[in-house]
Design a protein around this motif. Structure first.
Motif: not given
Length: 299
Positions: A237, A240-241
Protein backbone atom coordinates in the motif's frame (compact mmCIF):
# COMPACT_ATOMS: atom_id res chain seq x y z
CA UNK A 1 15.26 10.26 -51.40
CA UNK A 2 12.92 7.53 -50.35
CA UNK A 3 11.80 6.56 -46.88
CA UNK A 4 11.57 2.86 -46.21
CA UNK A 5 9.92 1.30 -43.19
CA UNK A 6 12.03 -1.51 -41.80
CA UNK A 7 10.11 -4.76 -41.33
CA UNK A 8 10.50 -7.02 -38.35
CA UNK A 9 9.20 -10.55 -38.14
CA UNK A 10 8.72 -11.75 -34.58
CA UNK A 11 8.30 -15.39 -33.60
CA UNK A 12 7.44 -16.88 -30.24
CA UNK A 13 7.89 -20.66 -30.03
CA UNK A 14 6.51 -22.39 -26.98
CA UNK A 15 7.18 -26.01 -26.08
CA UNK A 16 4.59 -26.86 -23.44
CA UNK A 17 5.62 -30.49 -23.17
CA UNK A 18 8.70 -29.71 -21.14
CA UNK A 19 7.59 -26.40 -19.62
CA UNK A 20 10.15 -24.54 -21.73
CA UNK A 21 9.62 -21.14 -23.32
CA UNK A 22 11.72 -20.34 -26.35
CA UNK A 23 11.69 -16.80 -27.67
CA UNK A 24 13.13 -16.17 -31.10
CA UNK A 25 13.22 -12.75 -32.74
CA UNK A 26 14.03 -12.60 -36.43
CA UNK A 27 14.27 -9.29 -38.32
CA UNK A 28 14.33 -9.39 -42.08
CA UNK A 29 17.73 -8.79 -43.58
CA UNK A 30 19.69 -9.00 -40.35
CA UNK A 31 20.57 -12.67 -40.22
CA UNK A 32 19.57 -15.45 -37.91
CA UNK A 33 19.41 -14.60 -34.24
CA UNK A 34 20.28 -17.05 -31.52
CA UNK A 35 17.08 -18.01 -29.64
CA UNK A 36 16.74 -17.15 -25.98
CA UNK A 37 15.87 -20.29 -24.02
CA UNK A 38 14.75 -19.43 -20.49
CA UNK A 39 15.74 -22.83 -19.13
CA UNK A 40 19.34 -22.29 -20.22
CA UNK A 41 19.79 -19.81 -17.39
CA UNK A 42 21.40 -21.23 -14.29
CA UNK A 43 19.75 -21.60 -10.90
CA UNK A 44 16.15 -21.66 -12.10
CA UNK A 45 13.52 -23.33 -9.95
CA UNK A 46 10.22 -24.00 -11.73
CA UNK A 47 8.13 -22.48 -8.95
CA UNK A 48 9.83 -19.10 -9.28
CA UNK A 49 10.72 -19.03 -12.94
CA UNK A 50 7.47 -17.51 -14.24
CA UNK A 51 7.10 -14.74 -11.66
CA UNK A 52 10.73 -13.67 -11.95
CA UNK A 53 10.54 -13.61 -15.73
CA UNK A 54 7.23 -11.73 -15.68
CA UNK A 55 8.71 -9.05 -13.45
CA UNK A 56 11.83 -8.76 -15.60
CA UNK A 57 9.71 -8.43 -18.72
CA UNK A 58 7.55 -5.79 -17.03
CA UNK A 59 10.65 -3.78 -16.04
CA UNK A 60 11.86 -4.05 -19.62
CA UNK A 61 8.52 -2.92 -21.03
CA UNK A 62 7.27 -0.36 -18.50
CA UNK A 63 10.55 1.19 -17.31
CA UNK A 64 13.16 0.76 -20.05
CA UNK A 65 10.48 0.80 -22.74
CA UNK A 66 9.28 4.19 -21.56
CA UNK A 67 12.55 5.70 -22.79
CA UNK A 68 12.78 4.02 -26.17
CA UNK A 69 12.08 6.20 -29.21
CA UNK A 70 8.63 6.32 -30.68
CA UNK A 71 8.45 5.61 -34.42
CA UNK A 72 6.19 8.64 -34.79
CA UNK A 73 8.35 11.12 -32.87
CA UNK A 74 8.94 11.55 -29.18
CA UNK A 75 10.00 8.99 -26.64
CA UNK A 76 7.90 6.84 -24.38
CA UNK A 77 5.27 8.67 -22.36
CA UNK A 78 7.09 12.00 -22.08
CA UNK A 79 8.18 12.69 -25.64
CA UNK A 80 10.57 15.18 -27.18
CA UNK A 81 10.46 17.13 -30.38
CA UNK A 82 12.57 16.18 -33.34
CA UNK A 83 11.46 12.69 -34.29
CA UNK A 84 13.09 9.30 -33.64
CA UNK A 85 16.67 10.59 -33.98
CA UNK A 86 16.46 13.27 -31.29
CA UNK A 87 17.97 12.28 -27.95
CA UNK A 88 16.03 13.26 -24.83
CA UNK A 89 17.67 14.41 -21.62
CA UNK A 90 17.10 12.18 -18.60
CA UNK A 91 18.34 12.71 -15.03
CA UNK A 92 17.95 9.27 -13.43
CA UNK A 93 18.50 8.68 -9.71
CA UNK A 94 18.66 5.20 -8.15
CA UNK A 95 17.72 5.06 -4.44
CA UNK A 96 18.89 1.76 -2.95
CA UNK A 97 17.87 0.25 0.39
CA UNK A 98 20.86 -1.11 2.36
CA UNK A 99 19.08 -1.96 5.61
CA UNK A 100 20.07 -4.87 7.84
CA UNK A 101 17.33 -7.23 6.66
CA UNK A 102 18.97 -7.40 3.23
CA UNK A 103 22.47 -8.56 4.12
CA UNK A 104 25.63 -8.31 2.07
CA UNK A 105 24.87 -11.08 -0.42
CA UNK A 106 21.39 -9.88 -1.31
CA UNK A 107 22.49 -6.25 -1.39
CA UNK A 108 24.85 -7.28 -4.18
CA UNK A 109 21.82 -8.48 -6.15
CA UNK A 110 20.37 -4.97 -5.90
CA UNK A 111 23.66 -3.60 -7.17
CA UNK A 112 23.67 -6.14 -10.01
CA UNK A 113 20.17 -5.03 -11.02
CA UNK A 114 21.13 -1.35 -11.13
CA UNK A 115 24.22 -2.21 -13.18
CA UNK A 116 22.03 -4.18 -15.59
CA UNK A 117 19.56 -1.30 -15.92
CA UNK A 118 22.39 1.14 -16.61
CA UNK A 119 23.75 -1.25 -19.24
CA UNK A 120 20.38 -1.45 -20.98
CA UNK A 121 19.09 2.10 -20.55
CA UNK A 122 18.00 3.21 -24.04
CA UNK A 123 19.14 6.85 -23.86
CA UNK A 124 22.96 6.99 -23.94
CA UNK A 125 24.74 8.13 -20.81
CA UNK A 126 26.41 11.47 -21.52
CA UNK A 127 26.29 15.07 -20.40
CA UNK A 128 23.66 15.70 -23.09
CA UNK A 129 21.68 12.46 -22.73
CA UNK A 130 21.17 10.42 -19.55
CA UNK A 131 22.90 11.41 -16.34
CA UNK A 132 22.99 8.90 -13.46
CA UNK A 133 23.15 9.45 -9.69
CA UNK A 134 22.76 7.09 -6.72
CA UNK A 135 21.66 7.28 -3.09
CA UNK A 136 21.90 4.37 -0.64
CA UNK A 137 20.14 4.42 2.71
CA UNK A 138 19.40 2.55 5.92
CA UNK A 139 19.36 4.35 9.31
CA UNK A 140 19.21 8.12 9.67
CA UNK A 141 22.98 8.50 9.87
CA UNK A 142 23.51 6.12 6.94
CA UNK A 143 21.74 7.99 4.14
CA UNK A 144 24.41 8.64 1.54
CA UNK A 145 24.66 10.42 -1.78
CA UNK A 146 27.03 7.90 -3.33
CA UNK A 147 27.53 9.94 -6.49
CA UNK A 148 25.81 12.90 -8.14
CA UNK A 149 24.66 13.56 -11.71
CA UNK A 150 27.96 15.10 -12.76
CA UNK A 151 30.13 12.20 -11.50
CA UNK A 152 30.07 9.94 -14.57
CA UNK A 153 29.47 10.43 -18.28
CA UNK A 154 29.66 6.90 -19.64
CA UNK A 155 27.94 3.61 -18.91
CA UNK A 156 31.20 2.02 -17.80
CA UNK A 157 32.05 4.80 -15.35
CA UNK A 158 28.55 4.84 -13.85
CA UNK A 159 28.53 1.06 -13.42
CA UNK A 160 31.89 1.24 -11.67
CA UNK A 161 30.55 3.84 -9.23
CA UNK A 162 27.46 1.73 -8.50
CA UNK A 163 29.59 -1.35 -7.84
CA UNK A 164 31.60 0.63 -5.31
CA UNK A 165 28.55 1.29 -3.09
CA UNK A 166 28.97 -0.44 0.28
CA UNK A 167 26.39 -2.33 2.33
CA UNK A 168 26.03 -0.77 5.80
CA UNK A 169 23.02 -2.39 7.54
CA UNK A 170 20.62 -0.51 9.83
CA UNK A 171 16.95 0.52 9.69
CA UNK A 172 14.81 1.46 6.67
CA UNK A 173 14.64 5.24 6.55
CA UNK A 174 13.09 5.42 3.09
CA UNK A 175 11.68 8.87 3.82
CA UNK A 176 15.19 10.18 4.50
CA UNK A 177 16.41 8.67 1.25
CA UNK A 178 13.66 10.46 -0.68
CA UNK A 179 14.30 13.69 1.22
CA UNK A 180 17.97 13.59 0.18
CA UNK A 181 16.89 12.97 -3.41
CA UNK A 182 14.75 16.11 -3.30
CA UNK A 183 17.23 18.36 -1.49
CA UNK A 184 20.36 16.91 -3.11
CA UNK A 185 20.69 15.56 -6.66
CA UNK A 186 17.43 16.89 -8.08
CA UNK A 187 18.31 20.47 -7.11
CA UNK A 188 20.98 20.16 -9.78
CA UNK A 189 18.78 18.49 -12.39
CA UNK A 190 18.63 20.09 -15.81
CA UNK A 191 15.52 22.19 -16.32
CA UNK A 192 14.83 20.54 -19.68
CA UNK A 193 15.50 16.97 -18.48
CA UNK A 194 13.00 14.27 -17.60
CA UNK A 195 13.59 13.62 -13.89
CA UNK A 196 13.29 9.97 -12.82
CA UNK A 197 13.77 8.14 -9.49
CA UNK A 198 14.00 4.35 -9.23
CA UNK A 199 13.63 3.03 -5.66
CA UNK A 200 14.68 -0.49 -4.59
CA UNK A 201 13.57 -1.66 -1.12
CA UNK A 202 12.89 -4.88 0.76
CA UNK A 203 10.84 -3.61 3.68
CA UNK A 204 8.44 -1.18 5.28
CA UNK A 205 9.78 2.31 5.81
CA UNK A 206 10.39 3.57 9.32
CA UNK A 207 11.95 6.67 10.79
CA UNK A 208 10.95 10.25 11.48
CA UNK A 209 9.68 11.35 8.05
CA UNK A 210 6.46 10.49 6.25
CA UNK A 211 7.62 8.63 3.17
CA UNK A 212 4.45 9.37 1.19
CA UNK A 213 4.78 13.12 1.88
CA UNK A 214 8.38 13.01 0.66
CA UNK A 215 7.36 11.08 -2.46
CA UNK A 216 4.57 13.58 -3.17
CA UNK A 217 7.00 16.48 -2.80
CA UNK A 218 9.22 14.89 -5.43
CA UNK A 219 6.32 14.22 -7.77
CA UNK A 220 5.09 17.78 -7.33
CA UNK A 221 8.53 18.89 -8.48
CA UNK A 222 8.19 16.88 -11.69
CA UNK A 223 10.00 13.68 -10.67
CA UNK A 224 8.62 10.42 -12.07
CA UNK A 225 8.98 7.66 -9.45
CA UNK A 226 9.36 3.93 -10.05
CA UNK A 227 9.76 1.39 -7.25
CA UNK A 228 10.82 -2.23 -6.95
CA UNK A 229 9.73 -4.10 -3.83
CA UNK A 230 11.53 -7.32 -2.90
CA UNK A 231 10.20 -10.02 -0.49
CA UNK A 232 6.89 -10.17 1.35
CA UNK A 233 8.15 -7.73 3.99
CA UNK A 234 7.32 -4.73 1.83
CA UNK A 235 4.30 -2.49 2.43
CA UNK A 236 2.52 -2.69 -0.92
CA UNK A 237 0.00 0.00 0.00
CA UNK A 238 2.84 2.37 0.86
CA UNK A 239 4.72 1.64 -2.37
CA UNK A 240 1.54 2.24 -4.39
CA UNK A 241 1.35 5.70 -2.82
CA UNK A 242 5.02 6.40 -3.47
CA UNK A 243 5.14 5.68 -7.19
CA UNK A 244 3.82 7.77 -10.05
CA UNK A 245 0.65 6.89 -11.93
CA UNK A 246 -0.42 4.68 -13.49
CA UNK A 247 0.74 2.52 -10.60
CA UNK A 248 0.81 -0.68 -12.64
CA UNK A 249 3.47 0.82 -14.94
CA UNK A 250 5.67 2.12 -12.11
CA UNK A 251 5.63 -0.60 -9.44
CA UNK A 252 7.41 -3.95 -9.68
CA UNK A 253 7.80 -6.91 -7.29
CA UNK A 254 10.15 -9.84 -6.79
CA UNK A 255 9.04 -12.29 -4.11
CA UNK A 256 12.62 -12.96 -2.99
CA UNK A 257 16.17 -11.84 -3.62
CA UNK A 258 16.77 -15.21 -5.22
CA UNK A 259 14.02 -14.41 -7.72
CA UNK A 260 15.53 -10.97 -8.23
CA UNK A 261 18.89 -12.54 -9.03
CA UNK A 262 17.19 -14.60 -11.70
CA UNK A 263 15.37 -11.50 -12.86
CA UNK A 264 18.71 -9.85 -13.56
CA UNK A 265 19.69 -12.86 -15.68
CA UNK A 266 16.33 -12.72 -17.47
CA UNK A 267 16.79 -9.02 -18.23
CA UNK A 268 20.17 -9.80 -19.72
CA UNK A 269 18.63 -12.60 -21.80
CA UNK A 270 15.80 -10.36 -23.00
CA UNK A 271 18.33 -7.69 -23.90
CA UNK A 272 20.51 -10.05 -25.88
CA UNK A 273 17.55 -11.72 -27.61
CA UNK A 274 16.13 -8.42 -28.75
CA UNK A 275 17.41 -7.21 -32.12
CA UNK A 276 15.24 -4.14 -32.42
CA UNK A 277 17.87 -1.78 -31.05
CA UNK A 278 17.30 1.95 -31.23
CA UNK A 279 18.74 4.93 -33.10
CA UNK A 280 21.10 5.86 -30.25
CA UNK A 281 23.09 2.63 -30.29
CA UNK A 282 21.82 1.00 -27.05
CA UNK A 283 20.25 -2.31 -28.06
CA UNK A 284 16.74 -2.76 -26.78
CA UNK A 285 13.21 -3.35 -27.87
CA UNK A 286 12.10 -5.69 -25.14
CA UNK A 287 11.09 -9.31 -25.31
CA UNK A 288 9.22 -8.66 -28.56
CA UNK A 289 12.00 -6.63 -30.14
CA UNK A 290 9.97 -3.53 -31.03
CA UNK A 291 12.46 -0.88 -29.99
CA UNK A 292 13.26 0.09 -33.59
CA UNK A 293 10.30 -1.39 -35.41
CA UNK A 294 9.63 1.60 -37.65
CA UNK A 295 13.16 2.91 -38.04
CA UNK A 296 13.33 4.73 -41.37
CA UNK A 297 16.24 4.19 -43.78
CA UNK A 298 16.77 6.66 -46.60
CA UNK A 299 18.43 5.96 -49.91
Amino acid sequence: MKLFIASVVLGLLVNFCHGRVLAQIQPIGVGRVQPFDIDDLEGIRPGERDSAFDTAEKIDTSFLGNFRPSPFGGHGSFGTAGGPDSIPKVDLLYVIDKSGSIGTTDFQKSIDLVVQLIEQFPVPISSDGTRIAAISYSSRDRVDLDFDFDACHSSTDCKDLVQAIDFESGSTYTGRGLELARTGPFTGARTDAHKVLFLITDGRSNGDLNVVDEANALKNNGVEIYALGVTDNINRHELKQIVSTPVTDHLFYFDSFSAMGRGVAYLDGIFRASTGGNPWGNAGGGFFGTGNLFRGVSS
